[in-house]
Write an enzyme that holds these catalytic residues in place. Sequence first.
Site, PDB file in Angstrom:
ATOM      1  N   ASP A   1      -4.175  -1.607   8.929  1.00 42.18           N
ATOM      2  CA  ASP A   1      -3.697  -0.946  10.034  1.00 42.18           C
ATOM      3  C   ASP A   1      -4.319  -0.941  11.291  1.00 42.18           C
ATOM      4  O   ASP A   1      -4.180  -0.229  12.086  1.00 42.18           O
ATOM      5  CB  ASP A   1      -3.122   0.486   9.956  1.00 42.18           C
ATOM      6  CG  ASP A   1      -4.465   1.466   9.612  1.00 42.18           C
ATOM      7  OD1 ASP A   1      -5.700   0.851   9.425  1.00 42.18           O
ATOM      8  OD2 ASP A   1      -4.405   2.775   9.422  1.00 42.18           O
TER       9      ASP A   1
HETATM   10  N1  GTP Z   1       1.994  -0.366   3.171  1.00 43.75           N
HETATM   11  C1  GTP Z   1       0.943  -1.068   3.610  1.00 43.75           C
HETATM   12  N2  GTP Z   1      -0.304  -0.457   3.696  1.00 43.75           N
HETATM   13  C2  GTP Z   1      -1.366  -0.973   3.699  1.00 43.75           C
HETATM   14  C3  GTP Z   1      -1.620  -2.423   3.906  1.00 43.75           C
HETATM   15  N3  GTP Z   1      -2.846  -2.860   4.263  1.00 43.75           N
HETATM   16  C4  GTP Z   1      -3.389  -1.590   4.176  1.00 43.75           C
HETATM   17  N4  GTP Z   1      -2.801  -0.521   3.762  1.00 43.75           N
HETATM   18  C5  GTP Z   1      -2.838   0.735   3.654  1.00 43.75           C
HETATM   19  O1  GTP Z   1      -3.405   1.335   4.798  1.00 43.75           O
HETATM   20  C6  GTP Z   1      -4.248   2.595   4.579  1.00 43.75           C
HETATM   21  C7  GTP Z   1      -5.126   2.567   5.890  1.00 43.75           C
HETATM   22  O2  GTP Z   1      -5.994   3.804   5.509  1.00 43.75           O
HETATM   23  P1  GTP Z   1      -6.657   4.446   6.340  1.00 43.75           P
HETATM   24  O3  GTP Z   1      -7.236   3.776   7.736  1.00 43.75           O
HETATM   25  O4  GTP Z   1      -7.432   5.578   6.095  1.00 43.75           O
HETATM   26  O5  GTP Z   1      -5.066   5.014   7.393  1.00 43.75           O
HETATM   27  P2  GTP Z   1      -4.947   6.487   8.442  1.00 43.75           P
HETATM   28  O6  GTP Z   1      -4.252   7.445   7.504  1.00 43.75           O
HETATM   29  O7  GTP Z   1      -4.299   5.731   9.352  1.00 43.75           O
HETATM   30  O8  GTP Z   1      -6.269   7.018   8.663  1.00 43.75           O
HETATM   31  P3  GTP Z   1      -7.500   6.612   9.914  1.00 43.75           P
HETATM   32  O9  GTP Z   1      -7.547   5.165  10.119  1.00 43.75           O
HETATM   33  O10 GTP Z   1      -8.538   7.242   9.300  1.00 43.75           O
HETATM   34  O11 GTP Z   1      -6.667   7.619  11.032  1.00 43.75           O
HETATM   35  C8  GTP Z   1      -4.550   2.397   3.444  1.00 43.75           C
HETATM   36  O12 GTP Z   1      -3.877   3.461   2.605  1.00 43.75           O
HETATM   37  C9  GTP Z   1      -4.264   0.979   2.860  1.00 43.75           C
HETATM   38  O13 GTP Z   1      -3.915   0.934   1.436  1.00 43.75           O
HETATM   39  C10 GTP Z   1      -0.332  -3.107   3.997  1.00 43.75           C
HETATM   40  O14 GTP Z   1      -0.282  -4.326   4.269  1.00 43.75           O
HETATM   41  N5  GTP Z   1       0.909  -2.467   3.911  1.00 43.75           N
END
Ligand code: GTP
Length: 226
Positions: free
Chosen positions: A144
């Site tokens: 993200d």
């Molecule tokens: N649906 C989806 N999820 C993804 C993808 N790439 C990464 N993720 C997920 O994105 C999430 C990112 O985690 P975090 O960075 O902790 O997300 P957050 O809840 O925004 O937390 P903070 O960054 O700490 O604010 C993880 O659960 C990954 O599994 C993708 O291509 N698609």
Amino acid sequence: MNGLAMTSTATAAALAIGTVTNDDTPSQQALWREIQRLRALLAHQEHALLASRLREEASRHSAFHDTLTGLPNRQAFDQRSTDALSTHQHAADGFALMYIDLDGFKAVNDRHGHAVGDELLKVISARLSHAMRSGDAVSRQGGDEFLCLLCHVTMQAHADAIAQKLQAVVSAPCLVGDQQVQVRASIGIAFYPQDASDMPGLLRVADAAMYRAKKYQLGHAFSDLQ
Ligand SMILES: Nc1nc2c(ncn2[C@@H]2O[C@H](COP(=O)(O)OP(=O)(O)OP(=O)(O)O)[C@@H](O)[C@H]2O)c(=O)[nH]1
């Protein structure tokens, strides 16, 4: 001369001889059949060449674009930022690098499923892309996280306004199927050349600023040396 060019030349020569009808002599009829054979061969080779060009184009596109969102990927951004550094160095001009990380994205995945998370990433990518001016660049670094390179942005007040606009486009509610989902963004900002004179340095500053923005819920933050 390659096979296609030879066939083209042969076909052009045969056609230049003139129109051949079925009433003509056996040798003219043989020539007509040869023309038809060469035409079919030419069409086949043109088709094969076009298909191979399309395959090359598709593989070049996928090497430099994120498959989920279609945004330029990390490799594309590396190339773009190298170009930007050299252009801005020569012009004694500056730019801003914005490191965007979504807040609350994991909760969307956990609550609504990965497919909804994917759709949200696509929508946010399209909104960020749409918010860029021509000449600016946005890329998905993975997960993200996104990076934006904003040409000629050298003042905090200007970067403040752009960061607020990007926060607004990210945090606008998004309807995926019948689910309304919403996330926010934390943005770290570094300026070239004030904060660093190369991309690794700028990325370090923007990354640290993004973590500060996230930790203290600031929305966006600059280098702590500013
Ligand atoms: N649906 C989806 N999820 C993804 C993808 N790439 C990464 N993720 C997920 O994105 C999430 C990112 O985690 P975090 O960075 O902790 O997300 P957050 O809840 O925004 O937390 P903070 O960054 O700490 O604010 C993880 O659960 C990954 O599994 C993708 O291509 N698609």
